[in-house]
Design an enzyme around this catalytic site. Structure first.
Site, PDB file in Angstrom:
ATOM      1  N   ASN A 138      14.423 111.015  24.651  1.00  0.00           N
ATOM      2  CA  ASN A 138      15.951 111.017  24.115  1.00  0.00           C
ATOM      3  C   ASN A 138      16.179 111.319  22.801  1.00  0.00           C
ATOM      4  O   ASN A 138      17.038 111.894  22.172  1.00  0.00           O
ATOM      5  CB  ASN A 138      16.267 109.093  24.231  1.00  0.00           C
ATOM      6  CG  ASN A 138      16.614 109.049  25.794  1.00  0.00           C
ATOM      7  OD1 ASN A 138      17.278 109.809  26.520  1.00  0.00           O
ATOM      8  ND2 ASN A 138      15.530 108.163  26.438  1.00  0.00           N
ATOM      9  N   HIS A 158       7.595 110.830  15.349  1.00  0.00           N
ATOM     10  CA  HIS A 158       8.575 111.733  15.376  1.00  0.00           C
ATOM     11  C   HIS A 158       8.615 112.501  14.212  1.00  0.00           C
ATOM     12  O   HIS A 158       8.750 111.982  12.915  1.00  0.00           O
ATOM     13  CB  HIS A 158      10.044 111.024  15.756  1.00  0.00           C
ATOM     14  CG  HIS A 158       9.951 110.021  16.756  1.00  0.00           C
ATOM     15  ND1 HIS A 158       9.948 110.474  17.966  1.00  0.00           N
ATOM     16  CD2 HIS A 158       9.726 108.549  16.811  1.00  0.00           C
ATOM     17  CE1 HIS A 158       9.836 109.284  18.755  1.00  0.00           C
ATOM     18  NE2 HIS A 158       9.620 108.309  17.829  1.00  0.00           N
ATOM     19  N   ALA A 178      15.004 105.806  17.955  1.00  0.00           N
ATOM     20  CA  ALA A 178      13.762 105.763  17.444  1.00  0.00           C
ATOM     21  C   ALA A 178      13.329 106.644  16.015  1.00  0.00           C
ATOM     22  O   ALA A 178      12.314 106.889  15.571  1.00  0.00           O
ATOM     23  CB  ALA A 178      12.480 106.308  18.453  1.00  0.00           C
TER      24      ALA A 178
END
Length: 273
Positions: A187, A217, A131
């Site tokens: 992750n 993120h 991601a």
């Protein structure tokens, strides 16, 4: 030139797997067969799985363990399931020399799992960036000497275990601790660590943020050649809001790169006429 037809393996048959299938087919690849390793409770109706993944039922083969997947000998396997699936299925695949792409990178934060993988031929292992982006730049900066790397993950409160509605820092620590404590949510922390300073030197902060509509993120680093900051806001899968749409496309990119002998970009300018 991209191989026009392949035998694909999948670990998992959820929304991420569906994204991988769609992306590969959109790139012009014909899937002659798809071997799917899934839990027994999800394997009762292979035809239904085929329809959900946009596949012809006759090309789908369902197996219940890694040995069954190895026996079908797919050209490449895409893991789209969980850290537990990596631990159980990926070592046998690597031992058989089957190229495998993993999305649940946090599994490698477990020392026993990493040891089991490294005992095999890891040249067949591909780690999807999932991601997040910018990992190539981070890995390049590492060669000049990294001073620090920090990953901050922001998600709506309901996306974290336990739910809630308010703003809160729910974790601060290392990437290893984050990946093991939040196997379904962190992750990316492990991915950043492997590209940069490693699991025990990468700083992680996980935030429940009611101002976030989607998962955000943020990676910052300082190195001898550059200082950097990357930010990505990932859109959720339309099939499952808890699954990152970007992660599925990242896995598909790894599969396509494996089939492509030239530069690992999919720009039309770099494709043969």
């Amino acid at each position: 030139m991209i191989a026009p037809t392949i035998d694909l393996g999948l670990i998992g048959c959820g929304s991420m797997a569906a994204t991988v299938i769609r992306a590969i087919q959109t790139a012009g690849i014909t899937l002659s067969s798809v071997a799917i390793l899934t839990r027994p409770d999800r394997a009762a109706d292979p035809a239904q799985i085929a329809v959900r993944l946009g596949l012809r039922p006759e090309c789908v083969r369902i197996v219940g363990d890694a040995a069954g997947l190895v026996a079908l000998a797919p050209r490449i396997v895409a893991e789209c399931a969980s850290q537990d699936a990596v631990r159980a299925a990926v070592p046998p695949l690597l031992a058989a020399g089957i190229e495998t792409v993993i999305a649940s990178v946090g599994a490698l934060a477990d020392a026993d799992t990493l040891r089991a993988l490294c005992a095999r031929d890891t040249s067949a292992l591909r780690i999807a960036t999932g991601a997040v982006g910018g990992m190539d730049a981070l890995a390049a900066a590492r060669l000049s000497g990294l001073a620090e790397v920090t990953y901050v993950g922001r998600k709506p409160p309901a996306s974290w275990p336990g739910g809630g509605t308010g703003h809160a820092v729910i974790f601060e620590g290392t990437a290893r601790e984050a990946a093991l404590k939040f196997p379904k949510n962190a992750n990316v922390a492990a991915t950043v660590a492997f590209a940069g300073l490693g699991l025990d030197a990468t700083e992680v902060r996980l935030v429940a943020d009611p101002g976030c509509m989607h998962n955000v993120h943020e990676i910052s680093f300082s190195a001898g050649c550059a200082k950097g900051f990357f930010r990505m806001e990932g859109l959720p899968s339309p099939d499952n809001p808890r699954t990152s749409l970007t992660a599925g496309f990242s896995v598909a990119r790894c599969v396509l790169d494996s089939l492509r002998p030239g530069p690992h970009f999919s720009s039309p300018d770099l494709m043969p006429a």
